[in-house]
Scaffold this active site. Sequence first.
Site, mmCIF file in Angstrom:
data_model
loop_
_atom_site.group_PDB
_atom_site.id
_atom_site.type_symbol
_atom_site.label_atom_id
_atom_site.label_comp_id
_atom_site.label_asym_id
_atom_site.label_seq_id
_atom_site.Cartn_x
_atom_site.Cartn_y
_atom_site.Cartn_z
ATOM 1 N N ASP A 183 42.240 80.524 82.232
ATOM 2 C CA ASP A 183 42.808 81.366 83.116
ATOM 3 C C ASP A 183 42.361 83.254 83.161
ATOM 4 O OD1 ASP A 183 44.989 80.990 82.306
ATOM 5 O OD2 ASP A 183 46.114 80.349 83.926
ATOM 6 N N HIS A 184 43.372 82.951 81.744
ATOM 7 C CA HIS A 184 43.478 84.664 81.648
ATOM 8 C C HIS A 184 42.189 85.504 81.255
ATOM 9 C CE1 HIS A 184 47.416 83.023 81.395
ATOM 10 N NE2 HIS A 184 47.819 84.374 81.353
ATOM 11 N N ASP B 186 53.059 80.313 78.420
ATOM 12 C CA ASP B 186 53.028 81.007 79.298
ATOM 13 C C ASP B 186 54.034 81.368 80.068
ATOM 14 O OD1 ASP B 186 50.763 83.317 81.266
ATOM 15 O OD2 ASP B 186 52.646 82.528 82.215
ATOM 16 N N ARG C 138 54.552 92.157 87.277
ATOM 17 C CA ARG C 138 54.642 92.152 86.588
ATOM 18 C C ARG C 138 54.356 94.052 86.723
ATOM 19 N NH1 ARG C 138 54.555 88.268 81.461
ATOM 20 N NH2 ARG C 138 56.892 87.632 82.294
ATOM 21 N N SER D 223 56.507 88.843 78.468
ATOM 22 C CA SER D 223 55.315 87.698 77.876
ATOM 23 C C SER D 223 55.623 86.927 77.443
ATOM 24 C CB SER D 223 54.299 88.151 77.565
ATOM 25 O OG SER D 223 53.122 87.563 76.533
ATOM 26 N N ARG E 205 53.685 85.447 74.506
ATOM 27 C CA ARG E 205 52.970 85.712 73.913
ATOM 28 C C ARG E 205 53.665 85.675 72.569
ATOM 29 N NH1 ARG E 205 50.844 91.483 76.891
ATOM 30 N NH2 ARG E 205 51.184 90.343 78.120
HETATM 31 C C1 MIC Z 1 51.418 88.014 81.700
HETATM 32 O O1 MIC Z 1 52.105 87.523 82.695
HETATM 33 O O2 MIC Z 1 52.168 88.746 80.411
HETATM 34 C C2 MIC Z 1 50.501 87.408 80.429
HETATM 35 C C3 MIC Z 1 49.369 86.929 80.121
HETATM 36 O O3 MIC Z 1 50.484 85.815 81.542
HETATM 37 C C4 MIC Z 1 51.909 85.829 79.383
HETATM 38 C C5 MIC Z 1 51.085 85.148 78.014
HETATM 39 C C6 MIC Z 1 50.215 86.193 77.105
HETATM 40 O O4 MIC Z 1 50.816 87.014 77.404
HETATM 41 O O5 MIC Z 1 48.771 85.325 76.998
HETATM 42 C C7 MIC Z 1 52.902 85.582 79.533
HETATM 43 O O6 MIC Z 1 53.255 85.634 80.739
HETATM 44 O O7 MIC Z 1 53.411 85.067 78.844
HETATM 45 FE FE1 SF4 Z 2 48.290 85.020 84.831
HETATM 46 FE FE2 SF4 Z 2 50.345 85.912 83.280
HETATM 47 FE FE3 SF4 Z 2 49.678 87.239 85.665
HETATM 48 FE FE4 SF4 Z 2 50.543 85.096 86.166
HETATM 49 S S1 SF4 Z 2 51.842 86.512 85.408
HETATM 50 S S2 SF4 Z 2 48.533 85.411 87.155
HETATM 51 S S3 SF4 Z 2 49.863 84.066 83.895
HETATM 52 S S4 SF4 Z 2 48.786 87.002 83.514
#
Ligand code: MIC
Ligand code: SF4
Length: 643
Positions: free
Chosen positions: A64-65, A119, A379, A535, A537
């Site tokens: 999905d990313h 995630d 965010r 995140s 990550r």
């Molecule tokens: C995000 O919202 O920052 C992400 C991308 O979903 C991350 C995961 C990632 O960095 O792949 C998260 O929230 O954990």
């Molecule tokens: Fe995707 Fe993270 Fe954004 Fe949710 S917050 S839509 S999991 S990138």
Amino acid sequence: MGMTLAQKILKAHLVCGNMTAGEEIGIRIDQTLTQDATGTMAYLEFEAMGVPRVKTERSVAYIDHNTLQNGFENADDHRFIGSVCKKHGIYFSRPGNGICHQVHLERFGIPGKTLIGSDSHTPTGGGIGMIAIGAGGMDVAVAMGGGTYYITCPKIVKVELTGKLSPWVAAKDVILEVLRRLSVKGGVGKIIEYSGEGVKTLSVPERATITNMGAELGATTSIFPSDEVTRQFLKAQCREEDYTPLSADPDAVYDEVVEINLSDLAPLAACPHSPDNVKSIEELSGMKIDQVCIGSCTNSSLLDMLKVAYILKGKTVHPDVSLSIAPGSKQVLNMLAQDGALSEMIDAGARILESACGPCIGMGQSPNSGGISLRTFNRNFEGRSGTKDGQIYLVSPEVAAVSALTGVMTDPRSLGEMPEFKLPEIFTINDNMVVPPVPAEDMDSVEVLRGPNIKPFPVSDAMADEIDARCSLKVGDNITTDHIMPAGAKILPLRSNIPKISEYCFAVCDEKFHDRALELKKSIIVGGSNYGQGSSREHAALAPLYLGVKAVIVKSFARIHMANLINAGILPLTFVNESDYDKIDQMDELKITNLKDAVENSEELTVTDVTKGFDFKVKLDFSKRQREMLIAGGLLNYTKENA
Ligand code: MIC
Ligand code: SF4
């Protein structure tokens, strides 16, 4: 003494430890999820553990990313994940099926079960009464292999909801109000448990919006009871058999209580550049806007989309505004099409995006220079949108849709009477985009497909007894993982290639960091409070590891990032006296001796700033298991040693 709902579920899954807040506990994990941006690492780590089949009740991998396939990298990663899943017993949600948290809620989440996901918005599952926690990929890999998941036993905060939301006031406004009161650090070490009469006025998707964005409080997770509303939702998803009623005991004791009267709330927005910088729409009303993005795991449910379509119906998006809409899942998109609501969105001029994270993670739709963008996301960290000086406001779908029409920040209550928006009696169900794994006996016939983008991940050496290294970077408070390891369309395709992705490590703060760290060979990072928020990550730990970072000394850490540092074998230390932070400068030589003994046995150790000629104390705030892990050089070494 009665128990809270979170305590009941944790206790039912307790493998080791005492349920005392602040102590480490180990819990059994029923379900896992991964997404593609963290998934490739998680599956490489799972493979390295040598477990043939997952041991969880249900593990699902979502794509999905990284769905913007601008080159071979993302597509290769998808193929890799798909083939690993087929072989090792994991369900594979293909690109196009939707955002992991939305789809998991619809199709797989079960009240009372534990879920960890690579995630940070995994707590979305708390909307149907799960203990759902965001974790690093390595922790998810261990859980898939049947290993215990460890957390600090959290304090439990009760959010007592009374009243009922007024027309055009949304679940998003509830969580923005919680963020306004508690801040992005307010949930650290805590589970936020919702209760009270107001709960039953909120649908499951609304509850999920609230638990989803609880991640921005720094909380371990958030949870709602499982009640009649939950049963109806599961029934409409043809999964009534997954329902169990769950709630706290009437005499449960909470560590903190927050009271919110839903009837008192008004539409809110989180202003740049932090989710807790909350103001009322009334205060911001009339501000000219450039862009509106509706979607993300926070606000992409059918209910949200139907409200948006209603507002847009028969109107045209303001000529100065670009509106994009990404429905959260194939189910949502399909039902919007069947209902005709999709046509209303298209007709109004919305740019319909695929069901994926998209602009939320900087995969396209970056705003214009200095542009003001209203987003229904969770965010708004600086630069995350892909435009460094973009001004991102986080709002409800209602605020987003009406403002897209007027071209200025608009209070949706100006729309007048609100019709009743209801979830369908039955959702359109078709799981044809979820590929099941092959039976265990056929696993040898599946070849794992590895493209050239997939590089081995770095593993730390066992801990040295002395660190004598320069401070390669000094940063301030609230550093996010988007600072440490940025995402976006250019960088995300490198998630499977740590040497390459580390070229962008901390580039937002200091473009020279990568070269300096490599030149120094080993170094230490110094930071302020809430270091590593955001995140899950683990790239934010693996890239520094690759660049030779041995320790990070800060005022305080965010939970998932600190766990990721330990998993990677990097020492996370906190100042005993925060004022020592001010005395250290970038490039100072810092020296720690007798490290192993201290990590094994002490609560504190002394660091010498050789350049300035002074000593300061840092805390070793670790469990026994974490100490052993650090000495072994991270979770993978530790797991091998203990296998
Ligand atoms: C995000 O919202 O920052 C992400 C991308 O979903 C991350 C995961 C990632 O960095 O792949 C998260 O929230 O954990
Ligand atoms: Fe995707 Fe993270 Fe954004 Fe949710 S917050 S839509 S999991 S990138």
